[in-house]
Design an enzyme around this catalytic site. Structure first.
Site, short mmCIF file in Angstrom:
data_model
loop_
_atom_site.label_atom_id
_atom_site.label_comp_id
_atom_site.label_asym_id
_atom_site.label_seq_id
_atom_site.Cartn_x
_atom_site.Cartn_y
_atom_site.Cartn_z
N HIS A 18 -48.56 41.99 -12.93
CA HIS A 18 -47.77 42.22 -11.71
C HIS A 18 -48.32 43.39 -10.91
O HIS A 18 -48.42 43.34 -9.68
CB HIS A 18 -46.31 42.49 -12.07
CG HIS A 18 -45.47 41.26 -12.21
ND1 HIS A 18 -45.33 40.32 -11.21
CD2 HIS A 18 -44.71 40.80 -13.25
CE1 HIS A 18 -44.53 39.35 -11.62
NE2 HIS A 18 -44.14 39.62 -12.85
N CYS A 47 -40.66 34.58 -15.87
CA CYS A 47 -40.88 35.68 -14.93
C CYS A 47 -39.63 35.84 -14.09
O CYS A 47 -39.08 34.86 -13.57
CB CYS A 47 -42.09 35.39 -14.03
SG CYS A 47 -42.44 36.71 -12.85
N HIS A 82 -48.18 41.01 -19.19
CA HIS A 82 -47.48 40.34 -18.09
C HIS A 82 -47.16 41.33 -16.97
O HIS A 82 -47.38 41.05 -15.79
CB HIS A 82 -46.21 39.69 -18.63
CG HIS A 82 -45.40 38.96 -17.61
ND1 HIS A 82 -45.24 37.60 -17.63
CD2 HIS A 82 -44.68 39.39 -16.54
CE1 HIS A 82 -44.47 37.22 -16.61
NE2 HIS A 82 -44.11 38.31 -15.95
N GLU A 83 -46.64 42.52 -17.35
CA GLU A 83 -46.26 43.49 -16.33
C GLU A 83 -47.48 44.13 -15.66
O GLU A 83 -47.46 44.41 -14.46
CB GLU A 83 -45.36 44.57 -16.95
CG GLU A 83 -44.05 44.04 -17.54
CD GLU A 83 -43.29 43.12 -16.60
OE1 GLU A 83 -42.76 42.10 -17.06
OE2 GLU A 83 -43.25 43.42 -15.39
#
Length: 507
Positions: free
Chosen positions: A476, A430, A472-473
């Site tokens: 976020h 990350c 993953h994004e």
């Protein structure tokens, strides 16, 4: 009603567990999560409705760091349960004796020294062992890892592929000491990689075998050397076996005017400075730095780093000290780092097409940052960045596939609407804490609904590497870090120990 000895032993274990749990301020549910157990099981053990298992006792001891108290109570219960006594020649622990958890093998003292001389680093590791288990120990695993450019993993991996570490250059020697006798130990390679070796030290040689029997003590010592062209300015000790005391020495030339510092990490704490300072003394033309700690927790890592401020001992310009951590370089690019409140907050949705101009400006900044990142790291697995990582609280992310010939994917107001039941685990990095890698389970396919510039919405399916990058994004944008996806108790891996930089994920 009269209780039996085994019932009293189980009660003692439950009481010890509850005492340490409450002393740490943990609920039963919180302890269960840290241990990877169902919350009801912890409640049943403390309530005496379930008897403890060995695995439960080991995990509780490790998580609560009870200095061996929980493990000792389990041992007492377990011996009664199996109606067995200690082996005849084994001395029971004295009252108050340190008795940690683990496999039964204990390092009562480790002395690790590193000396730079004659264009090479010379390492000597000495461990005083005690077999607190029930089986003889016939081998001991040791690891040797090098990292030429610790602040540039990609460059370091390329260097070691071209100049691999070899067993021949290590000149590994190992000995066992017992009662004043010093016996050479044979060894056998377990893993042989470009920058990493795992080696079994065998409790035997050509003349005899000398297992470490339960209740016995012995000291082992092994030494090796690595040329300066394959070593970086760091020396790390990792606690993989229950250890009573750890001591570290660095022996460097005075004329180089070495500046030395250290950091530590553990399962329960992020990287931070050593809790006690290194002590420096000068012996002739040598500067010796000493540091020690008692009862280090399992899986803790202690890393000494240095730079030379005086006359150079290394003529290679590439060896100029590069002390910036990967996270420091990301921070310099404007990437928000772990701990910032913005990374924990759900991002604001765009009202498209009304917010189109703002959305395009945000996406342009994300794309420009990805271009600049290429100068710092080889993103062979692909790479993505979300707006909150640049301090922008908007729901936008840009993801670049591993195949550089494919255009990056722009995600506006994305959300996962479906996911495959099949998952796999891969290591992820990350940009907001790039000093570590973590093993994260993810679906092999996800369907994502996201907005177009005109406000219309589409659904796109992503598979394998792209599914992982996109998920993953989106995490976020929902205020979640990948550490929340990791299995309980699985530690982060320092980037210096991660060996897959430059390689794509495998499917």
């Amino acid at each position: 009603m009269t209780t039996s000895p085994i019932e009293r032993a189980a009660d003692s274990f439950a009481a010890e567990l509850a005492r340490h749990r409450t002393g740490r301020g943990l609920t039963k549910k919180q302890l269960a999560t840290l241990m990877g157990f169902d919350p009801s099981y912890v409640s049943h053990v403390e309530g005496r409705r379930h008897r403890p298992t060995e695995d439960f006792a080991r995990r509780a001891e490790a998580v609560l760091e009870a200095s061996g108290a929980i493990w000792q109570r389990f041992r007492e219960y377990d011996e009664l349960r199996h109606a067995r006594s200690a082996l005849p020649h084994r001395e029971p622990p004295a009252p108050g004796q340190w008795m940690p958890p683990g496999t039964g093998l204990i390092v009562e003292r480790e002395q690790a020294s590193l000396r730079y001389a004659d264009e090479a680093y010379h390492c000597v590791i000495r461990r005083e062992l005690y077999n607190a288990g029930t089986e003889p120990v016939t081998r001991y695993l040791v690891r040797v890892a090098v990292d030429r450019y610790p602040n540039d993993p990609g460059r370091s991996n390329r260097h070691h592929r071209e100049h691999p570490l070899t067993f021949a250059e290590l000149q590994l020697r190992a000995y066992r000491e017992d009662g004043g006798e010093r016996e050479p130990m044979h060894w056998r390679a377990k893993h042989d990689r470009d920058a990493f070796k795992e080696i079994w030290l065998l409790f035997e040689n050509a003349d005899e075998r000398f297992p470490l029997y339960p209740g016995d003590r012995a000291t082992i010592e092994y030494a090796y050397q690595v040329g300066r062209e394959k070593w970086g300015p760091w020396f790390q000790r990792a606690v993989r076996v229950p250890t009573r005391r750890l001591e570290v020495w660095l022996d460097l030339p005075v004329e180089a005017d070495p500046q030395v510092w250290g950091v530590e990490t553990s399962l329960s704490a992020e990287e931070g400075p050593l809790r006690t300072p290194l002590v420096r003394r000068v012996e002739g033309d040598r500067a010796v730095f000493e540091w020690a700690t008692d009862d280090p927790p399992l899986n803790a890592r202690y890393r000494m780093q240095w730079r030379f401020r005086g006359r150079r001992v290394d003529a290679d310009p590439a060896r100029r000290p590069a002390v910036a951590r990967p996270s420091d370089r990301m921070r310099a690019l404007g990437v928000v780092q772990r701990g910032a409140d913005l990374l924990r907050q759900p991002a604001r949705q765009f009202d498209l097409p009304r917010d189109e101009r703002t959305a395009r400006e945000v996406v342009d900044r994300l794309a420009a940052t990805l271009d600049r990142l290429d100068e710092l790291h080889p993103f062979s697995k692909g790479v993505g960045i979300a707006a909150p990582q640049l301090g922008l609280g908007w729901s936008a992310a840009v993801v670049r596939p591993p195949d550089r010939t494919v255009e990056p994917v722009v995600l506006l107001n994305p959300r996962v609407v479906d996911a495959a039941g099949d998952t796999d685990e891969q290591y992820e990095g990350c940009l907001s804490f790039f000093d570590h890698r973590g093993l994260v389970p993810r679906p092999l396919r996800i369907d994502v609904e996201h907005a177009q510039w005109d406000g219309s919405r589409v659904i796109t399916a992503f598979e394998y590497a792209m599914a992982r990058l996109v998920a993953h994004e989106i995490d976020h944008l929902e205020g979640r870090l990948y550490t929340e996806r990791m299995a309980p108790g699985v530690p982060l891996v320092p980037v210096e120990e991660y060996r897959e930089t430059g390689n794509p994920w495998r499917y």
